[in-house]
Design a protein around this motif. Structure first.
Motif, PDB file in Angstrom:
ATOM      1  N   ARG A  51       0.876  -1.169   0.000  1.00 57.10           N
ATOM      2  CA  ARG A  51       0.000   0.000   0.000  1.00 57.10           C
ATOM      3  C   ARG A  51       0.908   1.212   0.000  1.00 57.10           C
ATOM      4  N   ASP A  52       0.641   2.175  -0.882  1.00 62.15           N
ATOM      5  CA  ASP A  52       1.522   3.324  -0.969  1.00 62.15           C
ATOM      6  C   ASP A  52       0.734   4.523  -1.503  1.00 62.15           C
ATOM      7  N   ASP A  53       0.788   5.629  -0.779  1.00 57.42           N
ATOM      8  CA  ASP A  53       0.216   6.871  -1.279  1.00 57.42           C
ATOM      9  C   ASP A  53      -1.247   6.710  -1.722  1.00 57.42           C
ATOM     10  N   GLY A  54      -2.040   6.052  -0.872  1.00 65.03           N
ATOM     11  CA  GLY A  54      -3.466   5.900  -1.176  1.00 65.03           C
ATOM     12  C   GLY A  54      -3.778   4.878  -2.253  1.00 65.03           C
ATOM     13  N   HIS A  55      -2.810   4.060  -2.596  1.00 66.00           N
ATOM     14  CA  HIS A  55      -3.032   3.045  -3.633  1.00 66.00           C
ATOM     15  C   HIS A  55      -2.582   1.661  -3.155  1.00 66.00           C
ATOM     16  N   ILE A  56      -3.196   0.634  -3.715  1.00 64.08           N
ATOM     17  CA  ILE A  56      -2.683  -0.726  -3.577  1.00 64.08           C
ATOM     18  C   ILE A  56      -1.887  -0.997  -4.848  1.00 64.08           C
ATOM     19  N   ILE A  57      -0.660  -1.485  -4.670  1.00 60.41           N
ATOM     20  CA  ILE A  57       0.218  -1.724  -5.821  1.00 60.41           C
ATOM     21  C   ILE A  57       0.683  -3.177  -5.770  1.00 60.41           C
ATOM     22  N   ASN A  88      -3.473 -12.749   0.689  1.00 57.26           N
ATOM     23  CA  ASN A  88      -2.926 -11.455   1.089  1.00 57.26           C
ATOM     24  C   ASN A  88      -3.978 -10.574   1.791  1.00 57.26           C
ATOM     25  N   ARG A  89      -3.597 -10.009   2.925  1.00 58.76           N
ATOM     26  CA  ARG A  89      -4.531  -9.211   3.719  1.00 58.76           C
ATOM     27  C   ARG A  89      -4.955  -7.922   3.003  1.00 58.76           C
ATOM     28  N   LEU A  90      -3.990  -7.260   2.331  1.00 55.41           N
ATOM     29  CA  LEU A  90      -4.329  -6.009   1.627  1.00 55.41           C
ATOM     30  C   LEU A  90      -5.336  -6.278   0.508  1.00 55.41           C
ATOM     31  N   ILE A  91      -5.164  -7.405  -0.171  1.00 55.19           N
ATOM     32  CA  ILE A  91      -6.102  -7.734  -1.252  1.00 55.19           C
ATOM     33  C   ILE A  91      -7.474  -8.058  -0.664  1.00 55.19           C
ATOM     34  N   LEU A 151     -10.991  -8.879  -6.823  1.00 55.31           N
ATOM     35  CA  LEU A 151      -9.822  -9.538  -7.424  1.00 55.31           C
ATOM     36  C   LEU A 151      -9.539 -10.852  -6.696  1.00 55.31           C
ATOM     37  N   GLN A 152      -9.688 -10.833  -5.375  1.00 59.04           N
ATOM     38  CA  GLN A 152      -9.455 -12.064  -4.610  1.00 59.04           C
ATOM     39  C   GLN A 152     -10.517 -13.116  -4.949  1.00 59.04           C
ATOM     40  N   GLN A 153     -11.760 -12.660  -5.109  1.00 62.81           N
ATOM     41  CA  GLN A 153     -12.821 -13.611  -5.468  1.00 62.81           C
ATOM     42  C   GLN A 153     -12.571 -14.193  -6.859  1.00 62.81           C
TER      43      GLN A 153
END
Ligand SMILES: Cc1cc2nc3c(=O)[nH]c(=O)nc-3n(C[C@H](O)[C@H](O)[C@H](O)COP(=O)(O)OP(=O)(O)OC[C@H]3O[C@@H](n4cnc5c(N)ncnc54)[C@H](O)[C@@H]3O)c2cc1C
Length: 289
Positions: free
Chosen positions: A64-70, A83-86, A93-95
């Motif tokens: 997570r960086d600058d308001g984005h997931i990368i 992945n927890r962030l996902i 996307l995880q589904q």
């Protein structure tokens, strides 16, 4: 039998980009190989050189960086599942990852490979479009970002240049008052390509009305499509059954499906309406939890 090819094995991204600059368009990146090797075997492609990008650390990682997931282009489908962030910021996307192929495929297949292959039925594309994702394309000349909806231009066609790698995918962290999901129909419940799939994301205002909607449908046109009229119909509305039914009807109208071995055009169009309705209904139910 596989055709003959030379195999390049760069250890770093700069090395890989130098190889691409030198040999493009005669060299093809190879990630998990779950599309490439099948195509080589079926003689659909016969590149002079393959370049293994599977070892490049620069293409790995989810952050997570600058308001984005990368996520790095080399992120495997299996990595998305745990992945927890996902889970928190990329649920559709995880589904989709959970429904892509089988465990062996998911362990090798990468997100970049799925997007660059650009199958109309690619399972990661609609969720990433619903999340408003951009892809990062890198060559020796530098990096550029392209919205995913523009990156995929047709059946197995993208706007990537032969000297570029897809190094990352990024999307804005969804607002707190939002929910999203993915739905897929295949010929079997597991290990089946999508006959039709869809993803949606809804952002609510303080009055529980839809402030923003994004709906993307796959396997229903030469490339995954946004259902913009349906999105507009949801704007400012509470997600009641009637509002959802109208949006689902409008969403089905953007499809341009074909008859193929997995289903007829008529079935796909009908199911587009059904799955968008189911998706929006399940998203609406999250408001009351
Ligand atoms: C049994 C089986 C079941 C499958 N089921 C599904 C399914 O249910 N849903 C689905 O969507 N797909 C499915 N697939 C297709 C495939 O697994 C996915 O498209 C996968 O994500 C491709 O990733 P990869 O890493 O294997 O790509 P590869 O095969 O290595 O590459 C695919 C394409 O991407 C390019 N490429 C790869 N990485 C990069 C990069 N970083 N930069 C630039 N170009 C790159 C390659 O040059 C090639 O053109 C299935 C495949 C198999 C064999």
């Amino acid at each position: 039998m596989l055709p003959e090819f030379d195999l390049l094995r760069p250890n770093t991204l700069p090395e890989a980009l130098a190889m691409l600059a030198e040999h493009a368009p005669d060299v093809m990146p190879l990630a998990g190989g779950t599309n490439v090797i099948v195509e080589l075997r079926d003689s659909h492609k016969s590149p002079k050189m393959l370049m293994d990008v599977g070892k490049l650390r620069e293409l790995c990682g989810i952050r997570r960086d600058d308001g984005h997931i990368i996520i790095g282009g080399g992120t495997t489908i299996a990595e998305l599942l745990t992945n927890r962030l996902i889970a928190e910021h990329g649920l559709p996307l995880q589904q989709a990852a959970a429904k892509l192929g089988n465990p062996l495929v998911r362990n090798r297949a990468t997100v970049a490979g799925n997007l660059v292959n650009a199958s109309p039925a690619a399972d990661t594309a609609p969720p990433l479009m619903a999340l408003s994702a951009e892809v990062e394309l890198t060559s020796q000349a530098g990096s550029r970002r392209v919205p995913l909806a523009e990156f995929i231009v047709g059946v197995n066609k993208t706007s990537i240049r032969p000297d570029e790698l897809l190094t990352a995918i990024r999307w804005p962290t969804p607002p707190t008052r939002s929910a999203a999901g993915f739905y897929k129909i295949g010929l079997r419940k597991a290990d089946a390509c999508s006959v039709i799939n869809a993803a949606a994301m809804i952002v609510w205002d303080e009055d529980d009305r839809c402030q923003q909607a994004r709906i993307a449908i796959g396997a229903a046109a030469p490339k995954p499509v946004r259902a913009r009229e349906a999105e507009a119909a949801l704007q400012g509305q509470p997600l009641t059954d009637d509002v959802i039914a109208e949006a689902a009807q409008l969403a089905a109208q953007v499809t341009q499906p074909i008859d193929d071995i997995r289903g007829t055009a008529a079935y796909r169009r009908r199911m587009a309406k059904v799955i968008v309705r189911r998706l929006l209904t399940s998203i609406a139910q999250t408001l009351n939890r």
